[in-house]
Scaffold this motif. Structure first.
Motif, PDB file in Angstrom:
ATOM      1  N   TYR A  53       0.979  -1.316  -0.051  1.00  0.00           N
ATOM      2  CA  TYR A  53       0.106  -0.088   0.143  1.00  0.00           C
ATOM      3  C   TYR A  53       0.873   1.307  -0.128  1.00  0.00           C
ATOM      4  N   VAL A  54       0.645   2.251  -0.841  1.00  0.00           N
ATOM      5  CA  VAL A  54       1.524   3.528  -1.088  1.00  0.00           C
ATOM      6  C   VAL A  54       0.449   4.665  -0.605  1.00  0.00           C
ATOM      7  N   ASP A  55       0.865   5.522   0.286  1.00  0.00           N
ATOM      8  CA  ASP A  55      -0.192   6.510   0.617  1.00  0.00           C
ATOM      9  C   ASP A  55       0.543   7.787   0.134  1.00  0.00           C
ATOM     10  N   PHE A  56       0.090   8.414  -0.986  1.00  0.00           N
ATOM     11  CA  PHE A  56       0.499   9.574  -1.439  1.00  0.00           C
ATOM     12  C   PHE A  56       0.146  10.808  -0.697  1.00  0.00           C
ATOM     13  N   HIS A  57      -0.683  10.756   0.460  1.00  0.00           N
ATOM     14  CA  HIS A  57      -1.148  11.786   1.464  1.00  0.00           C
ATOM     15  C   HIS A  57      -0.022  12.173   2.278  1.00  0.00           C
ATOM     16  N   VAL A  58       1.008  11.256   2.367  1.00  0.00           N
ATOM     17  CA  VAL A  58       2.206  11.554   3.454  1.00  0.00           C
ATOM     18  C   VAL A  58       3.295  11.894   2.549  1.00  0.00           C
ATOM     19  N   PRO A  59       3.638  13.300   2.520  1.00  0.00           N
ATOM     20  CA  PRO A  59       4.466  13.546   1.450  1.00  0.00           C
ATOM     21  C   PRO A  59       6.230  12.875   2.024  1.00  0.00           C
ATOM     22  N   TRP A  60       6.146  12.740   3.200  1.00  0.00           N
ATOM     23  CA  TRP A  60       7.557  12.163   3.305  1.00  0.00           C
ATOM     24  C   TRP A  60       7.503  11.410   4.765  1.00  0.00           C
ATOM     25  N   ASN A  61       8.202  10.391   5.086  1.00  0.00           N
ATOM     26  CA  ASN A  61       8.167   9.926   6.293  1.00  0.00           C
ATOM     27  C   ASN A  61       9.636   9.429   6.530  1.00  0.00           C
ATOM     28  N   LEU A  62      10.265   9.477   7.847  1.00  0.00           N
ATOM     29  CA  LEU A  62      11.652   8.831   8.045  1.00  0.00           C
ATOM     30  C   LEU A  62      11.608   8.230   9.383  1.00  0.00           C
ATOM     31  N   SER A  63      12.273   6.871   9.493  1.00  0.00           N
ATOM     32  CA  SER A  63      12.377   6.606  10.966  1.00  0.00           C
ATOM     33  C   SER A  63      13.865   6.057  10.997  1.00  0.00           C
ATOM     34  N   VAL A  64      14.606   6.407  12.047  1.00  0.00           N
ATOM     35  CA  VAL A  64      15.892   6.389  12.558  1.00  0.00           C
ATOM     36  C   VAL A  64      15.997   5.696  13.774  1.00  0.00           C
ATOM     37  N   TYR A  65      16.956   4.494  13.778  1.00  0.00           N
ATOM     38  CA  TYR A  65      17.324   3.627  14.884  1.00  0.00           C
ATOM     39  C   TYR A  65      18.648   3.759  15.081  1.00  0.00           C
ATOM     40  N   TYR A  66      19.119   3.973  16.281  1.00  0.00           N
ATOM     41  CA  TYR A  66      20.578   3.717  16.823  1.00  0.00           C
ATOM     42  C   TYR A  66      20.559   2.901  17.790  1.00  0.00           C
TER      43      TYR A  66
ATOM     44  N   ILE B 293      31.938  -4.437  21.355  1.00  0.00           N
ATOM     45  CA  ILE B 293      30.917  -3.432  20.948  1.00  0.00           C
ATOM     46  C   ILE B 293      30.273  -3.511  19.603  1.00  0.00           C
ATOM     47  N   ILE B 294      29.108  -3.489  19.588  1.00  0.00           N
ATOM     48  CA  ILE B 294      28.256  -3.656  18.330  1.00  0.00           C
ATOM     49  C   ILE B 294      27.558  -2.324  18.297  1.00  0.00           C
ATOM     50  N   GLN B 295      27.718  -1.740  17.126  1.00  0.00           N
ATOM     51  CA  GLN B 295      27.021  -0.200  17.201  1.00  0.00           C
ATOM     52  C   GLN B 295      26.776  -0.003  15.828  1.00  0.00           C
ATOM     53  N   SER B 296      25.402   0.256  15.569  1.00  0.00           N
ATOM     54  CA  SER B 296      24.715   0.496  14.202  1.00  0.00           C
ATOM     55  C   SER B 296      23.741   1.396  14.043  1.00  0.00           C
ATOM     56  N   LEU B 297      23.459   2.208  12.850  1.00  0.00           N
ATOM     57  CA  LEU B 297      22.350   3.181  12.798  1.00  0.00           C
ATOM     58  C   LEU B 297      21.611   2.758  11.458  1.00  0.00           C
ATOM     59  N   THR B 298      20.619   2.539  11.614  1.00  0.00           N
ATOM     60  CA  THR B 298      19.542   2.037  10.534  1.00  0.00           C
ATOM     61  C   THR B 298      18.467   3.196  10.317  1.00  0.00           C
ATOM     62  N   PHE B 299      17.894   3.205   9.055  1.00  0.00           N
ATOM     63  CA  PHE B 299      16.827   4.204   8.919  1.00  0.00           C
ATOM     64  C   PHE B 299      16.273   3.565   7.705  1.00  0.00           C
ATOM     65  N   ASN B 300      14.889   4.072   7.458  1.00  0.00           N
ATOM     66  CA  ASN B 300      13.790   3.683   6.467  1.00  0.00           C
ATOM     67  C   ASN B 300      13.005   4.834   6.313  1.00  0.00           C
ATOM     68  N   GLY B 301      12.149   4.958   5.229  1.00  0.00           N
ATOM     69  CA  GLY B 301      11.147   5.949   5.051  1.00  0.00           C
ATOM     70  C   GLY B 301      10.922   5.978   3.472  1.00  0.00           C
ATOM     71  N   ASP B 302      10.150   7.020   3.138  1.00  0.00           N
ATOM     72  CA  ASP B 302       9.897   7.340   1.703  1.00  0.00           C
ATOM     73  C   ASP B 302       9.307   8.710   1.570  1.00  0.00           C
TER      74      ASP B 302
ATOM     75  N   GLY C   5      10.921   5.040  -1.996  1.00  0.00           N
ATOM     76  CA  GLY C   5      11.307   4.500  -0.602  1.00  0.00           C
ATOM     77  C   GLY C   5      12.480   3.921  -0.264  1.00  0.00           C
ATOM     78  N   PHE C   6      13.112   3.877   0.712  1.00  0.00           N
ATOM     79  CA  PHE C   6      14.487   3.753   0.979  1.00  0.00           C
ATOM     80  C   PHE C   6      14.578   2.844   2.133  1.00  0.00           C
ATOM     81  N   ARG C   7      15.603   1.947   2.421  1.00  0.00           N
ATOM     82  CA  ARG C   7      16.001   1.343   3.418  1.00  0.00           C
ATOM     83  C   ARG C   7      17.347   1.012   3.707  1.00  0.00           C
ATOM     84  N   SER C   8      18.168   1.312   4.511  1.00  0.00           N
ATOM     85  CA  SER C   8      19.541   1.400   4.804  1.00  0.00           C
ATOM     86  C   SER C   8      20.111   1.419   6.269  1.00  0.00           C
ATOM     87  N   GLY C   9      21.316   1.322   6.359  1.00  0.00           N
ATOM     88  CA  GLY C   9      21.870   1.592   7.699  1.00  0.00           C
ATOM     89  C   GLY C   9      23.523   1.535   7.641  1.00  0.00           C
ATOM     90  N   PHE C  10      24.222   1.745   8.715  1.00  0.00           N
ATOM     91  CA  PHE C  10      25.580   1.807   8.833  1.00  0.00           C
ATOM     92  C   PHE C  10      26.078   1.095   9.960  1.00  0.00           C
TER      93      PHE C  10
END
Length: 527
Positions: free
Chosen positions: A409-422, A441-450, A460-465
């Motif tokens: 499902y793709v909602d065009f009424h949401v111009p953009w959204n972003l979720s970030v996890y550290y 030590i395990i350390q990561s930064l992930t994010f996704n959104g559209d 839409g995108f999904r990635s991390g470092f």
């Protein structure tokens, strides 16, 4: 209700295009039916858990649970009940038949047929739990005594005997009904302490600190002694050396065994909440103060076992969570061990405090920070109907399809959204090569959104470092084009082990999902 996900251990790896599926190594299923009455509940369920990497398979078929709501000994309603009329009694009965094995041992090769002795691999039993408790106030303190009785019934047990010829133990599985039970008593005392610091000037009006200390004591006897009849000691003579082994008849039971070892635990916990109150700003026309939570919950837990001779103190566990600016969620936890360790990582009965004055040594800790941001236009978002094309009404099948495939499902009424996890995880581990402890030590930064590129295009995108390895984690892009009754999707994984792409032009209607044109290049084509 039913939610079934099953398959072979290799299917998602080679055939799935959903990142959530081929990045996951577990499959879970559950089917349940419940019936409720005024004072009791009954549920019948079947569940399945499968690990596609280890091929471990857990199946419960069936499981029946009956519970009776807590009732009091007061009988009819009493305005001022006496202490014994405040005693509450509950009841929970659980019957379960389950198997814990590997998929290769349960089924024949390349078949869904069971192995010949598969029925003997199932374990089953019935357990009843009766909690009895009450509560009373003594000034600012709340006192809660309780007594719990557990009763299990198994239909198969084990028995060991020594084989004099081989100087070894032989384990026999015995069929037949055999009961077991255990009980424990506890009492808890809790209260609340309030601290307030007032400010006369500025917007900051007050800071309040609420501390909730709880001290509890629990005790149980040693059920491994001979008088209870749940354990047995057998003797073997390997190489003319007498060896004793104590085991329980129920050690293969699904509900465990009656606990061994006398226990007298004193548990301590300290909960903390911190919040501040702000006076109304000059732009605020109301006269209502604003409350802001600084620390939602920060708890410290540890215990002392009076019934053992060594290592009486447990580890000190701390955990906390809060939310900043109503947008950023923080969760943390850690473990501190009060005892020292030797050069190879074994605990020794010496306190860290006596060595350097510290309360203990940090063994593990983790911190998680996450936030989700989204932008909405002035229009109210349209409720999901069919992918990319909102309608005034959608039939049941369409809505059900969207609920089962939310990524479609793709909602065009949401111009953009972003979720970030550290996330950062720290642990003290033993390094065999160095013969010493080292920091891990395990350390990561992930994010996704559209984001909406135009009224008809969405990316839409999904990635991390991985900060430790200094490399990108799984990365993918999803490009969507609205073609009115049709839609176009491009799923592109630009690099990594899953490097691939897939272009799909399909009809939006869920009933015509198989009408589509695809062009793809699989990850194994690149490799």
């Amino acid at each position: 209700s039913a939610n079934v996900t099953a398959g072979s251990s290799k299917y998602n790896t080679y055939n799935s295009y959903d990142p959530n599926k081929y990045l996951s190594n577990t499959m879970l299923s559950n089917i349940s039916m419940t019936k409720s009455w005024r004072s009791s509940n009954l549920s019948l369920s079947a569940s399945h858990s499968q690990n596609t990497i280890t091929k471990a398979l857990d199946v419960t078929l069936p499981e029946v649970t009956f519970s009776r709501n807590r009732f009091y000994l007061r009988g009819k309603s009493v305005i001022t009940p006496k202490w014994y009329q405040k005693i509450g009694v509950g009841l929970t009965v659980n019957a379960r038949n389950q198997i814990n094995t590997y998929d290769t041992l349960l089924f024949k090769k390349n078949s869904l047929e069971f192995q010949p002795n598969a029925d003997k691999m199932f374990r089953n039993g019935v357990k009843a739990t009766v909690p009895i408790s009450t509560s009373m106030n003594l000034g600012p303190f709340i006192i809660t005594p309780s007594f719990t009785i557990n009763s299990e019934a198994y239909f198969q047990t084990i028995q060991k005997h020594a084989d004099a010829k081989d100087s070894a133990l032989v384990t026999d599985t015995l069929r037949g009904f055999k009961p077991a039970y255990d009980f424990n008593a506890a009492i808890a005392v809790s209260t609340k302490l309030y601290g307030m610091f007032m400010f006369k000037h500025g917007r900051l009006k007050a800071i309040r600190h609420v501390i909730t200390p709880v001290v509890s004591f629990s005790s149980r006897p040693d059920f491994s002694v001979a008088q209870w009849g749940f354990y047995q000691t057998v003797t073997t003579h390997p190489k003319n050396i007498e060896t004793n082994q104590t085991y329980s008849y129920f050690q293969n039971g699904i509900y465990g065994v009656p606990p061994s070892g006398k226990s007298g635990l004193v548990n301590f916990s300290l909960g903390n909440n911190l919040e501040m109150k702000l006076r109304p700003s000059k732009k605020d026309t109301s006269s209502i103060d604003k409350k802001i939570m600084l620390i939602n919950n920060f708890s410290v837990l540890f215990s002392y076992n009076m019934a053992v001779e060594h290592f009486n103190w447990s580890t000190i566990n701390f955990l906390g969570q809060t939310q900043l600016f109503k947008k950023i969620d923080l969760t943390m936890n850690g473990v501190v061990d009060p005892y020292r360790i030797d050069s190879i990582g074994n605990r020794i009965e010496r306190f860290v405090y006596n060595e350097n004055g510290n309360i203990g040594r940090l063994t593990t800790a983790s911190l998680s920070v996450s936030t989700s941001l989204r932008s909405l236009t002035g229009k109210q978002p349209v409720k999901p109907t069919t992918a990319g094309m909102p309608r005034q009404a959608a039939n049941y099948d369409e809505l059900n399809y969207i609920l089962q495939h939310p990524d479609y499902y793709v909602d065009f009424h949401v111009p953009w959204n972003l979720s970030v996890y550290y996330n950062i995880i720290y642990a003290k581990v033993y390094a065999p090569i160095r013969h010493a402890m080292k920091d891990s030590i395990i350390q990561s930064l992930t994010f996704n959104g559209d984001v909406n590129v135009t009224k008809k295009w969405k990316v839409g995108f999904r990635s991390g470092f991985d900060i430790v390895k200094k490399d990108f984690t799984f990365t993918s892009f999803d490009i969507y084009r609205d073609l009115h009754c049709w839609e176009m999707r491009l799923n592109w994984i630009p690099f990594g082990a899953r490097k691939s792409y897939m272009v799909t032009i399909a009809v939006k209607a869920s009933s015509l999902q198989d009408m589509k044109l695809m062009r793809k290049r699989e990850w194994y084509d690149y490799n």
